[in-house]
Design a protein around this motif. Structure first.
Motif, PDB file in Angstrom:
ATOM      1  N   ASP A  43      -5.851   6.784  12.982  1.00  0.00           N
ATOM      2  CA  ASP A  43      -5.757   8.226  12.712  1.00  0.00           C
ATOM      3  C   ASP A  43      -5.137   8.493  11.349  1.00  0.00           C
ATOM      4  N   LEU A  44      -4.337   7.519  10.906  1.00  0.00           N
ATOM      5  CA  LEU A  44      -3.653   7.656   9.617  1.00  0.00           C
ATOM      6  C   LEU A  44      -3.878   6.369   8.822  1.00  0.00           C
ATOM      7  N   LEU A  45      -4.364   6.510   7.601  1.00  0.00           N
ATOM      8  CA  LEU A  45      -4.582   5.346   6.734  1.00  0.00           C
ATOM      9  C   LEU A  45      -3.615   5.445   5.560  1.00  0.00           C
ATOM     10  N   ILE A  46      -2.885   4.350   5.321  1.00  0.00           N
ATOM     11  CA  ILE A  46      -1.906   4.391   4.235  1.00  0.00           C
ATOM     12  C   ILE A  46      -2.179   3.266   3.259  1.00  0.00           C
ATOM     13  N   ILE A  47      -2.135   3.578   1.976  1.00  0.00           N
ATOM     14  CA  ILE A  47      -2.176   2.518   0.982  1.00  0.00           C
ATOM     15  C   ILE A  47      -0.843   2.540   0.247  1.00  0.00           C
ATOM     16  N   ASN A  48      -0.168   1.388   0.229  1.00  0.00           N
ATOM     17  CA  ASN A  48       1.106   1.270  -0.476  1.00  0.00           C
ATOM     18  C   ASN A  48       0.828   0.523  -1.773  1.00  0.00           C
ATOM     19  N   SER A  56      -3.986  -4.273 -10.371  1.00  0.00           N
ATOM     20  CA  SER A  56      -3.412  -3.829  -9.102  1.00  0.00           C
ATOM     21  C   SER A  56      -3.585  -2.317  -8.948  1.00  0.00           C
ATOM     22  N   GLU A  57      -3.474  -1.606 -10.063  1.00  0.00           N
ATOM     23  CA  GLU A  57      -3.653  -0.159 -10.009  1.00  0.00           C
ATOM     24  C   GLU A  57      -5.109   0.194  -9.661  1.00  0.00           C
ATOM     25  N   ASP A  58      -6.059  -0.509 -10.284  1.00  0.00           N
ATOM     26  CA  ASP A  58      -7.481  -0.258 -10.011  1.00  0.00           C
ATOM     27  C   ASP A  58      -7.792  -0.472  -8.532  1.00  0.00           C
ATOM     28  N   LYS A  59      -7.171  -1.488  -7.962  1.00  0.00           N
ATOM     29  CA  LYS A  59      -7.404  -1.819  -6.557  1.00  0.00           C
ATOM     30  C   LYS A  59      -7.000  -0.651  -5.652  1.00  0.00           C
ATOM     31  N   ALA A  60      -5.895  -0.008  -5.990  1.00  0.00           N
ATOM     32  CA  ALA A  60      -5.395   1.115  -5.186  1.00  0.00           C
ATOM     33  C   ALA A  60      -6.451   2.205  -5.093  1.00  0.00           C
ATOM     34  N   PHE A  61      -7.082   2.498  -6.238  1.00  0.00           N
ATOM     35  CA  PHE A  61      -8.066   3.578  -6.250  1.00  0.00           C
ATOM     36  C   PHE A  61      -9.371   3.164  -5.581  1.00  0.00           C
ATOM     37  N   CYS A  84       4.220   2.608  -5.889  1.00  0.00           N
ATOM     38  CA  CYS A  84       4.519   2.682  -7.326  1.00  0.00           C
ATOM     39  C   CYS A  84       3.496   3.470  -8.133  1.00  0.00           C
ATOM     40  N   VAL A  85       2.203   3.367  -7.794  1.00  0.00           N
ATOM     41  CA  VAL A  85       1.208   4.158  -8.534  1.00  0.00           C
ATOM     42  C   VAL A  85       1.410   5.634  -8.207  1.00  0.00           C
ATOM     43  N   ALA A  86       1.691   5.932  -6.945  1.00  0.00           N
ATOM     44  CA  ALA A  86       1.912   7.317  -6.517  1.00  0.00           C
ATOM     45  C   ALA A  86       3.110   7.922  -7.238  1.00  0.00           C
ATOM     46  N   MET A  97      -8.811  12.146  -6.306  1.00  0.00           N
ATOM     47  CA  MET A  97      -9.241  11.844  -4.939  1.00  0.00           C
ATOM     48  C   MET A  97      -8.848  13.005  -4.021  1.00  0.00           C
ATOM     49  N   PRO A  98      -9.694  14.034  -3.979  1.00  0.00           N
ATOM     50  CA  PRO A  98      -9.327  15.262  -3.246  1.00  0.00           C
ATOM     51  C   PRO A  98      -9.146  15.043  -1.741  1.00  0.00           C
ATOM     52  N   TYR A  99      -9.629  13.937  -1.227  1.00  0.00           N
ATOM     53  CA  TYR A  99      -9.532  13.666   0.219  1.00  0.00           C
ATOM     54  C   TYR A  99      -8.159  13.117   0.629  1.00  0.00           C
ATOM     55  N   ILE A 100      -7.273  12.869  -0.322  1.00  0.00           N
ATOM     56  CA  ILE A 100      -5.928  12.365   0.011  1.00  0.00           C
ATOM     57  C   ILE A 100      -5.088  13.516   0.599  1.00  0.00           C
TER      58      ILE A 100
END
Ligand code: SAH
Ligand code: SF4
Ligand code: F3S
Length: 441
Positions: A43-48, A56-61, A84-86, A97-100
């Motif tokens: 129900d909840l997806l989190i990327i840290n 590593s930053e590209d991977k997050a997106f 850290c990217v956030a 990413m408007p869906y965040i």
């Protein structure tokens, strides 16, 4: 129960934050799922996220892109972009990413339960402030296993010219000794057998702020005095902050393992200066030699960057030479990656072409492998204590994997699952990344 899936992209600090979030989510009635098959898995997806290098930053997106597509068919799915990217990008994430639903930086982690409640109620929230939100005493949900981490210092004040961490983690601060000791006691009561003290710069524990009558050595001695059979490790050390008292404490305290992770970054004193590291080649070498003389069977590991702006071939050679000369047991390596906010990122005219950086990284890795195999070979024929961490079937054979006190990975064929036990192992072979052992009956 609601389900959460969390993906962790960064260092041990980042992993430790994931454990904090899982603890808070447990309190909110969420259960962790380890596998993400489709849009209905959680129900909840989190990327840290991690921003140490561009990759590593590209991977997050790129990871979150897929989650956004799922949301079209499941509008109730919540997506959180943390870490850290956030912290650095803040609200701009919503544009990209408007869906965040939630953007949460490292400074706001202690507000996480309230933030989750707000997104559950349909709000879009960004919490990536400059001011730290204080700890609230939620229990941490530690990954089950043998090893547990305790953060002792957060943030960093060193401002190495290539590094983004001081901007993503804020100013250096030490956690209260009584809180750390209590966490250690809880960890041991839960059955963990190894505690690793974490920080960008653990040697400066207590130097700033209210706990100035404490230092890393004292903290280690207090933990060493706790009852039971267990091991203590600490990472990362800044070379010139390693004191004689700390080295003596490692030698004298039975539970503290013989390992130092001391990133050198470059073997050239000129490059070190440009990196704003507060030591030169000679000073670093002296520290390593001193530790080797005093601590028997010590493992000394390091980090190196290939292709820092302006690095000449000769200066790079100095890195290879010093790695070899100091017989560093293992090193993390990376090609220099410019990080927007940092000082070195502005020296564009000094940037090296990608092919030169990659080629130097290959040579750095080759030297690292040579060091590793030489270091491992030294232990053939020795009997060492291993803490067993996993039991797996590999090509029809049951294999235990564990680590020695000095952090060498050992594979041991054995029929029985004895994860969590300390065993004596005879070392019968050495590979680049691990030792082969036989259980001593
Ligand atoms: N606090 C630790 C390191 C934390 S970051 C220390 O001071 O050593 C982990 C490693 O990432 C660093 O040691 C460095 O080798 C590497 N690193 C950091 N920024 C980098 C960059 N911009 N490009 C390539 N590697 C980098
Ligand atoms: Fe980054 Fe330097 Fe701080 Fe390590 S000491 S986290 S490399 S700024
Ligand atoms: Fe760690 Fe990456 Fe942040 S290395 S501190 S998660 S930038």
């Amino acid at each position: 129960m609601k389900k959460v899936y969390i993906e962790t992209l960064g260092c041990q600090m980042n992993k430790s934050d994931t454990e904090k979030m899982l603890g808070m989510l447990d309190y909110l009635g969420y259960e962790e799922v380890k596998e993400l098959k489709n849009k209905d898995s959680a129900d909840l997806l989190i990327i840290n996220t991690c921003s140490i290098r561009q990759l590593s930053e590209d991977k997050a997106f790129s990871r979150t892109g897929l989650w956004g597509k799922w949301k079209k068919n499941r509008p109730n799915l919540k997506i959180a972009f943390c870490g850290c990217v956030a912290q650095q990008t803040g609200e701009a994430v919503f544009k990209r990413m408007p869906y965040i639903d939630l953007v949460m930086g490292t400074h706001n982690i202690n507000e996480f339960p309230d933030l989750v409640k707000r997104i559950e109620a349909g709000e879009k929230v960004c919490a990536a402030g400059e001011t730290l939100v204080d700890e609230k005493g939620f229990e941490i949900k530690r990954a089950k296993g043998v090893n547990a981490w305790i953060t002792i210092t957060e943030g960093c004040d060193n401002f190495c010219t290539y590094c983004v961490v001081p901007y993503t983690r804020g100013r250096e601060r030490s956690r209260a000794p009584e809180v750390i000791i209590k966490e250690a006691k809880d960890i041991l009561a839960q059955g963990f057998k190894e505690i690793t003290l974490l920080g960008q710069n653990v040697d400066s524990y207590g130097k700033k702020g209210e706990y100035s009558d404490w230092n890393l050595a004292r903290l280690l001695r207090e933990l060493n005095a706790l009852e039971g059979k267990f091991r203590i490790r600490f990472t990362t050390s800044y070379p010139t902050d390693i004191t004689d008292e700390l080295i003596d404490t490692v030698v004298k305290s039975g539970k503290i393992c013989e390992c130092f992770h001391i990133p050198m970054q470059s073997g050239s004193s000129d490059i070190l200066k440009k990196m704003n590291r507060r030591y030169d080649k000679e000073t670093y070498s002296k520290i390593v030699k001193k530790i080797r003389e005093r601590v028997k069977d010590v493992t000394i590991t390091s980090d190196f960057i290939a292709g820092f702006p302006g690095e000449s071939e000769k200066q790079f050679q100095e890195t290879l030479d010093v790695m070899k000369k100091l017989e560093l047991d293992y090193s993390n390596t990376a090609a220099y990656s410019p990080r927007e906010i940092t000082i070195a990122a502005k020296w564009e005219e000094l940037f090296l072409p990608e092919d030169i950086k990659s080629e130097r990284l290959v040579r750095l890795n080759d030297q690292n492998k040579e060091n590793c195999i030489n270091s491992n070979k030294k232990y053939i024929g020795r009997e060492l204590e291993v803490l067993v961490e996993t039991f797996k079937n590999h090509k029809g054979k049951n294999i235990l994997t564990g680590r020695t006190r000095n952090n060498k990975i050992v594979h041991i064929p054995h029929h029985e699952n004895i994860v969590g036990e300390f065993v004596n192992v005879k070392i019968i072979g050495a590979k680049t990344w691990y030792l082969k052992g036989e259980l001593n009956k």
